[in-house]
Write an enzyme that holds these catalytic residues in place. Structure first.
Site: not given
Lengths: 651, 651
Positions: A171, A220, A279, A281, A441, A445, A486, A610
């Site tokens: 991710d 995502s 979540d 994904t 991911d 972040h 993604d 992102h």
């Protein structure tokens, strides 16, 4: 068809707004979902949503009521357009009405002057197109105004070429991050790496474009929808196109690769993630909602599928492994579950083994479905499980008993067990496993690059172990392995930092002199320990806290302090709220020896965001040749569906 | 061999310095160039440099004098080690002596306490290894201490597979930048691009790792050396390994693809760049110096090759097109030339047409060699040549007459003419053209993303025109086309900016609220003009100054002001020196309506820096299959050499 959609913008100059949109994919007042440019797998189920908008104020207001008498036709190729009820042999859906508001731009938001839109709508459920080729869908409203959507059913080979698919999703993983992970975990001599990442060794390389349907940056949920259904969607949407109605559960759905594989071939499905399992994904494989935050409903969909509005049958995956216990355990213990049920009980009642730690995982039976939930919230990071283990002492037990979740598996242990169970249970039907390294991911972040790269290296280690395991099971040659992402984060490494020097300086500006670029970046010191051994064989850094660290960063940040050292006390929190109005500023507890750098993100952002970049695709196995070069994210779905022979040209 | 080199670090703990190194590739006191892990094309010329170091102070000081009696042997495979003079059938080189200083770290630099090293050295010139396989080079010094270097002559097929090679280099170009360029120049409908970049359409995609020999970040000299010679080198080095001597011209050389192609097959060479032509990427094809700033000597090497120290013959490229007139015109007019010569005259005397503008370029004869120098310094950017043309009014005429250089060709015009001349002149010998979009890099350095993406789009337009032109000449099938980069910049796009809203806010923090991320990024408005037409066919933005611009940035910056609008007055200058001590801060004239963002780069950096990321490789034509997957930058050289059949197993 394209020109028609865009020409309508002439009617609404002020409506070329960008920060906000009245409704994504619908620049005119008549909306068709799936919209123009949608591609379909032959026989794939989907819903159709039509909307007619009547803006009552704002730049588009025209004094009209929303037309309740709109009509909708479908034409195949150059054939005659026929009414949709006839085309799909279904009855006319009932008319729905609602209204919604939006802001035309930031000035309107500041002024508190929303635009109101009245809507008439219909939804056709569980449609399918079987014959490959082009279709034109036409919505006629307001006495003859037309919106066209050009649809294509791709003409794919129906011969199955692979028995199994394993789809690894890093991710948020970009080429830049892979490069950085290689640097800290693989030994280089005179510019030559002595070993490569496992993904570096895949024979076929591609890039996928992640542009979402109504914004060029995706989240995502949106991107997982593209990867699993072949249909681009909107931020926060799982397996649906986002309509403008209030309900998060009535949006038009699209059948996913997991649903298709099970429905068409009886193939078995496994879902593995290091995130809380509701979540985006993992969720997008079975959930269909515009709002990814409907976690309880997502968990229910894993087990029961979507039963509203007549949808495809689904009886649960063979394997569901990850975190997020709070969406499973009894609400009396604090669980936040769908309809206040205990989902451990719900899964157990459907014959699942319930697994709460790595020990139980390793001992689980291979012939029985398994639910493995190993922690509250996201799973512990590789760096905390393996190096800074004191950080595991939190009240995160998956049982809900507030004890620590100390015995958590990693992505590797979960994935290998998933392969064992799927192999044992799927027989000649084959399997599809999605395995997600979610916290690449999550740690990007948080600007916690060490943890993010640790997660990436764990993904690579998992891929390596997967290949070895498939080989030992004699299943490597019948399994297509894909590794992709993604979306990206704007991360890169620009040099090194002499942290000893940085920490010894007394001013913010002088601390920046500790940074070495170009020739002064020197060589990676992460692969060396004090006694100069390398982490041979297992490719993780031998030293996460060297004197010379990576000078790395994102293209956009909140205000924060930087000292470029590993965050030993757990995942980084770079910025905190300094007012009640969500005004984020430097966290005084973070990177105390560093210098303050103000970011460029809006003040209400506390973390990185992102980015646009194409993300890599690595392919190995049957059909690998479909995944080379540069293509759209939806082509991953069509590639997997083609390899699995899932298209059906007749009902 | 690897373990031997690194084990030596045990002897010098404090010497694991990183910001500075005593000498790259030489962690011990005995140095061999080419060093351990060097690969060679069979028959490729190279020099050997040996050094023995005697540090007289600092952490490595051992009270010794540099050993004048070191010995050097070569062994093929497991064979007997023989003295190098015997192995290469040459006489013993004379002993050289020098000393140099370096800083062990930033503390030593602040304290002004350099470490001094005395050196003894020898150099063997114009060696070659013909037989494929492994070799061990051994330097024995200080009474038996040994440094080994493991060398490999690659066993490549000698059959030529392509007649021509065109190597496009987007300097500093990353996948992220390609994605951003696509967004602003290609139309998307509902997340589907209606057209693709030309490079997106190449059948084979690879990634190359750019790690340099002694630092993980490279510059363009270093990386061009890797791409053209198959040997990684040091920052600022062109076609040599960097030794520690004072002269920038005595470093050990390696034969380049251009020199090999001419020497071995008589193939014709063309060099095209939008940089000043003595800049690193074009220079590395013929120059051999540790110091890329030796511009005069570089220009002489284009014409005369390297004659010192006995080197391969070279008679000049068929085509040399670019900027940098100041290294050509008469010193009386201000030219800064090698030995104060007029290089227009020098080239003309060797039969070159001299071209000073696009009109002359278009009319140039195809049967005659051509030197085209179109401006002082770097060539004008696409954005200034095509949109903000007033910026061309500068005293940059290539003649040196201080008039403006208004009639400059673009990369496309130069490349197509190069193809015409090379096609006409090379006959059955074939051609090699290197065509560089140099200012992708230069404008990324300046944080001028609009101009950088304009240059990238011009590169893509050039590739498209090249393919069409080769097709029209019936030469497409006999030409390998490669598109790659030499390194990255940490660039990405994170969203959009409502510039109208940003400019209307009065505080720095509130201005940041103009930024839209995720769904609020919306859609690209660069492809639309006011009357909603798209730039069909020619893929450049129709509007460079829309209300909603890209929210983009680098991972590391100097202090600067950001308003996210196009810089209409010419290339951006984000930071200026505010003290005599090179302390760079926000340029008050730049982005006046924006907010101040402090960067993370050292105060003496006025611009962005290179980054680590692997860069993409797009391949089309004969041998394309050699360029898929993930590999080292040097593999580009070996791939091109193999396709051209340049290896020679006998002298």
């Amino acid at each position: 068809m394209a020109s028609v959609v865009f020409a309508a913008l002439l009617l609404s100059g002020a409506c070329s707004a960008q920060t906000f949109q009245r409704l994504g994919t619908c620049p005119t007042l008549g909306c068709i979902f799936p919209p123009d440019q949608a591609d379909f797998l032959a026989g794939q189920y989907f819903d159709i949503r039509l909307e007619v908008h009547a803006p009552i104020n704002g730049s588009e207001a025209n004094g009209k009521l929303p037309d309740p008498d709109f009509t909708f036709t479908i034409a195949k190729g150059n054939g005659t357009a026929v009414n949709a009820t006839e085309f799909f042999n279904t009855s006319e859906p009932k008319l729905e009405r609602w209204n919604f508001t939006w802001y035309e731009d930031l000035f309107a938001k500041d002024a508190g002057t929303p635009s109101v839109v009245n809507v008439t709508s219909k939804a056709y459920r569980k449609a399918a197109l079987y014959e490959p080729g082009e279709y034109t869908a036409t919505l006629t409203y307001n006495n003859g105004t037309k919106t066209h959507a050009s649809w294509l059913v791709r003409d794919l080979c129906q011969v199955r070429k692979t028995k199994n698919v394993i789809l690894f999703i890093g991710d948020g993983m970009t080429t830049n991050m892979i490069t950085a992970a290689r640097l800290i975990a693989h030994k280089a001599i005179n510019g030559r790496y002595q070993t490569k990442m496992m993904m570096d060794q895949f024979p076929v390389l591609g890039h996928q474009m992640t542009h979402s349907i109504d914004s060029f940056i995706t989240d995502s949920a949106n991107s997982a929808t593209a990867l699993y259904t072949g249909h681009k969607s909107t931020v926060n949407a799982l397996g649906v196109y986002a309509d403008s109605s209030k309900s998060p559960f009535d949006d038009p759905k699209i059948e996913t690769i997991a649903e298709l594989f099970w429905r068409i071939t009886g193939g078995h499905v496994g879902i593995v993630s290091t995130a809380f399992i509701a979540d985006a994904t993992p969720a997008a494989l079975t959930a269909h909602t515009r709002d990814r935050a409907q976690y309880g409903a997502v968990v229910d969909s894993f087990l029961n599928g979507i039963t509203n509005y007549t949808w495809t049958n689904w009886t649960g995956p063979d394997v569901l492994f990850g975190g997020g216990a709070e969406q499973f355990y009894d609400p009396k213990l604090g669980g936040k579950t769908y309809l206040n049920k205990n989902y451990y009980t719900e899964f157990a009642n459907k014959g699942y083994q319930i697994l709460w730690n790595n020990t139980a995982l390793s001992k689980a039976k291979n012939d029985t479905k398994a639910l493995g939930i190993f922690t509250v919230s996201n799973m512990a990071k590789w760096l905390d499980r393996n190096v800074y283990t004191a950080n595991l002492n939190q009240s995160l037990s998956p049982s809900g008993d507030k004890k620590p979740a100390l015995d958590q598996p990693g992505l590797k242990e979960m994935t290998l067990k998933a392969i064992d169970i799927l192999s044992a249970r799927s027989g000649e039907k084959g399997f599809f496993i999605m395995s997600e390294a979610a916290s690449i991911d999550k740690m990007m972040h948080a600007l916690d690059y060490d943890r993010a790269l640790g997660e990436l290296l764990e993904l690579d280690d998992t891929i390596k172990a997967t290949i070895a395991h498939l080989k030992s099971l004699n299943k490597l040659k019948e399994t297509l392995i894909l590794v992709t992402a993604d979306h990206g984060h704007g991360f890169d490494v620009m040099g090194s930092v002499d942290t000893k020097y940085l920490n010894a300086q007394s001013t913010d500006r002088k601390k920046r002199s500790a940074i070495g670029t170009y020739q002064n970046s020197g060589l990676s010191q992460y692969a060396m320990t004090g006694n100069l051994t390398y982490s041979e064989g297992v490719h993780f850094p031998a030293n996460w806290d060297p004197r010379y660290t990576l000078f790395s960063g994102l293209g956009a940040d909140p205000d924060r302090r930087e000292n470029y050292q590993v965050h030993k006390d757990g995942p980084r929190v770079p910025a905190i709220n300094i007012t009640e109005a969500a005004d984020y500023y430097v966290n005084p507890k973070d990177a105390k020896t560093g210098f303050i750098a103000n970011g460029t993100l809006p003040m209400n952002d506390d973390q990185g965001v992102h980015s646009l970049t194409d993300v890599p695709v690595f392919a190995m196995g049957p059909c690998q040749e479909l995944f080379g070069g540069v293509y759209n994210s939806i082509d991953i779905f069509f590639g997997m569906a083609e390899c699995l022979g899932l298209g059906r040209r007749h009902a």
